[in-house]
Design a protein around this motif. Structure first.
Motif, PDB file in Angstrom:
ATOM      1  N   LYS A  38       1.143   5.228 -13.046  1.00 46.63           N
ATOM      2  CA  LYS A  38      -0.212   4.664 -13.010  1.00 46.63           C
ATOM      3  C   LYS A  38      -0.350   3.623 -11.904  1.00 46.63           C
ATOM      4  CE  LYS A  38      -1.058   5.375 -17.883  1.00 46.63           C
ATOM      5  NZ  LYS A  38      -1.091   4.726 -19.194  1.00 46.63           N
ATOM      6  N   GLY A  39       0.729   2.943 -11.622  1.00 48.10           N
ATOM      7  CA  GLY A  39       0.677   1.924 -10.589  1.00 48.10           C
ATOM      8  C   GLY A  39       1.969   1.138 -10.536  1.00 48.10           C
ATOM      9  N   CYS A  40       1.948   0.067  -9.732  1.00 46.35           N
ATOM     10  CA  CYS A  40       3.130  -0.773  -9.605  1.00 46.35           C
ATOM     11  C   CYS A  40       2.729  -2.226  -9.423  1.00 46.35           C
ATOM     12  CB  CYS A  40       4.009  -0.314  -8.446  1.00 46.35           C
ATOM     13  SG  CYS A  40       3.292  -0.501  -6.812  1.00 46.35           S
ATOM     14  N   LYS A  41       3.637  -3.087  -9.826  1.00 45.63           N
ATOM     15  CA  LYS A  41       3.454  -4.530  -9.663  1.00 45.63           C
ATOM     16  C   LYS A  41       4.639  -5.026  -8.852  1.00 45.63           C
ATOM     17  CE  LYS A  41       2.273  -6.525 -13.394  1.00 45.63           C
ATOM     18  NZ  LYS A  41       2.312  -7.144 -14.741  1.00 45.63           N
ATOM     19  N   ILE A  42       4.356  -5.693  -7.736  1.00 41.42           N
ATOM     20  CA  ILE A  42       5.419  -6.178  -6.855  1.00 41.42           C
ATOM     21  C   ILE A  42       5.555  -7.683  -7.029  1.00 41.42           C
ATOM     22  CG2 ILE A  42       6.154  -6.451  -4.451  1.00 41.42           C
ATOM     23  CD1 ILE A  42       4.634  -3.851  -3.829  1.00 41.42           C
ATOM     24  N   ARG A  43       6.783  -8.113  -7.302  1.00 41.18           N
ATOM     25  CA  ARG A  43       7.067  -9.546  -7.460  1.00 41.18           C
ATOM     26  C   ARG A  43       8.092  -9.970  -6.419  1.00 41.18           C
ATOM     27  NH1 ARG A  43       8.019  -8.466 -13.434  1.00 41.18           N
ATOM     28  NH2 ARG A  43       5.909  -8.353 -14.216  1.00 41.18           N
ATOM     29  N   GLU A  45       0.829  -1.210   0.000  1.00 43.10           N
ATOM     30  CA  GLU A  45       0.000   0.000   0.000  1.00 43.10           C
ATOM     31  C   GLU A  45       0.865   1.263   0.000  1.00 43.10           C
ATOM     32  OE1 GLU A  45      -0.483  -2.611   2.173  1.00 43.10           O
ATOM     33  OE2 GLU A  45      -2.196  -3.428   1.064  1.00 43.10           O
ATOM     34  N   ASP A  46       1.953   1.235   0.754  1.00 43.08           N
ATOM     35  CA  ASP A  46       2.886   2.370   0.772  1.00 43.08           C
ATOM     36  C   ASP A  46       3.483   2.606  -0.616  1.00 43.08           C
ATOM     37  OD1 ASP A  46       2.563   2.711   3.560  1.00 43.08           O
ATOM     38  OD2 ASP A  46       4.306   1.447   4.018  1.00 43.08           O
ATOM     39  N   TRP A  47       3.912   1.516  -1.272  1.00 40.51           N
ATOM     40  CA  TRP A  47       4.482   1.631  -2.614  1.00 40.51           C
ATOM     41  C   TRP A  47       3.464   2.198  -3.595  1.00 40.51           C
ATOM     42  CZ3 TRP A  47       9.298   1.961  -3.804  1.00 40.51           C
ATOM     43  CH2 TRP A  47      10.271   1.322  -3.015  1.00 40.51           C
ATOM     44  N   GLU A  48       2.237   1.681  -3.534  1.00 42.85           N
ATOM     45  CA  GLU A  48       1.198   2.150  -4.460  1.00 42.85           C
ATOM     46  C   GLU A  48       0.941   3.645  -4.294  1.00 42.85           C
ATOM     47  OE1 GLU A  48      -1.927  -0.596  -3.502  1.00 42.85           O
ATOM     48  OE2 GLU A  48      -1.209  -2.077  -4.943  1.00 42.85           O
ATOM     49  N   LYS A  49       0.876   4.101  -3.057  1.00 39.02           N
ATOM     50  CA  LYS A  49       0.659   5.525  -2.785  1.00 39.02           C
ATOM     51  C   LYS A  49       1.831   6.352  -3.297  1.00 39.02           C
ATOM     52  CE  LYS A  49       0.110   8.753   1.045  1.00 39.02           C
ATOM     53  NZ  LYS A  49       0.137   8.901   2.498  1.00 39.02           N
ATOM     54  N   LEU A  50       3.049   5.907  -3.011  1.00 41.34           N
ATOM     55  CA  LEU A  50       4.250   6.622  -3.397  1.00 41.34           C
ATOM     56  C   LEU A  50       4.353   6.784  -4.912  1.00 41.34           C
ATOM     57  CD1 LEU A  50       6.822   7.648  -1.812  1.00 41.34           C
ATOM     58  CD2 LEU A  50       7.906   5.547  -2.571  1.00 41.34           C
ATOM     59  N   VAL A  51       4.142   5.700  -5.651  1.00 41.48           N
ATOM     60  CA  VAL A  51       4.305   5.777  -7.105  1.00 41.48           C
ATOM     61  C   VAL A  51       3.200   6.607  -7.756  1.00 41.48           C
ATOM     62  CG1 VAL A  51       5.643   3.651  -7.187  1.00 41.48           C
ATOM     63  CG2 VAL A  51       3.198   3.558  -7.619  1.00 41.48           C
ATOM     64  N   LYS A  52       2.019   6.586  -7.186  1.00 46.89           N
ATOM     65  CA  LYS A  52       0.944   7.424  -7.732  1.00 46.89           C
ATOM     66  C   LYS A  52       1.236   8.903  -7.491  1.00 46.89           C
ATOM     67  CE  LYS A  52      -2.540   3.988  -8.067  1.00 46.89           C
ATOM     68  NZ  LYS A  52      -3.883   3.595  -8.019  1.00 46.89           N
ATOM     69  N   LEU A  53       1.792   9.233  -6.319  1.00 49.41           N
ATOM     70  CA  LEU A  53       2.185  10.621  -6.050  1.00 49.41           C
ATOM     71  C   LEU A  53       3.271  11.093  -7.017  1.00 49.41           C
ATOM     72  CD1 LEU A  53       2.242  10.663  -2.140  1.00 49.41           C
ATOM     73  CD2 LEU A  53       0.678  11.939  -3.630  1.00 49.41           C
ATOM     74  N   LEU A  95       7.234  -0.270 -12.145  1.00 48.18           N
ATOM     75  CA  LEU A  95       6.407   0.926 -12.157  1.00 48.18           C
ATOM     76  C   LEU A  95       5.892   1.184 -13.560  1.00 48.18           C
ATOM     77  CD1 LEU A  95       8.577   3.296  -9.947  1.00 48.18           C
ATOM     78  CD2 LEU A  95       7.016   1.479  -9.265  1.00 48.18           C
ATOM     79  N   THR A  96       4.603   1.431 -13.663  1.00 54.05           N
ATOM     80  CA  THR A  96       3.966   1.685 -14.937  1.00 54.05           C
ATOM     81  C   THR A  96       3.800   3.183 -15.146  1.00 54.05           C
ATOM     82  OG1 THR A  96       2.719  -0.361 -14.653  1.00 54.05           O
ATOM     83  CG2 THR A  96       1.937   1.154 -16.347  1.00 54.05           C
ATOM     84  N   PRO A  97       4.488   3.731 -16.184  1.00 48.49           N
ATOM     85  CA  PRO A  97       4.375   5.173 -16.438  1.00 48.49           C
ATOM     86  C   PRO A  97       2.987   5.567 -16.949  1.00 48.49           C
ATOM     87  CG  PRO A  97       6.107   4.179 -17.793  1.00 48.49           C
ATOM     88  CD  PRO A  97       5.416   3.094 -17.067  1.00 48.49           C
TER      89      PRO A  97
END
Length: 103
Positions: free
Chosen positions: A85-90, A73-81, A101-103
């Protein structure tokens, strides 16, 4: 563009600044941003050794340099700020995860 264990050294405000610059560079040239950094599990799922090591990294970052490890959730918030568009964590066979990270 690839970032390895950099963002956990910084708080959210500085990490957003770094990621914004990455987003600008990727927007000009195309591509993706790949971050290799720690992604903490949800609360209550810290039973295995890698999970406990991730928590130890988090304490170290908080105490020594003011950085931190982040949850999904922290990563998703950070990358949107930062304008992504979002992120995928593997999860990989390491303490770190690959975060796309998706531009």
């Amino acid at each position: 563009m690839h970032i390895y264990l950099i963002l956990h050294d910084w708080g959210d405000e500085d990490s957003v600044k770094i990621l914004k610059k990455c987003n600008e560079a990727v927007a000009r040239k195309g591509g993706k941003v790949i971050v290799v950094d720690v992604a903490l599990e949800d609360e209550g799922s810290h039973e295995d050794a890698p999970s406990r090591s991730r928590l130890a990294f988090d304490m170290d970052m908080l105490v020594t340099i003011g950085g931190k490890e982040r949850t999904k959730e922290d990563w998703e918030k950070l990358v949107k700020l930062a304008g992504f568009k979002g992120c995928k964590i593997r999860r990989i066979g390491a303490i770190q995860s690959v975060i796309e990270l998706t531009p």
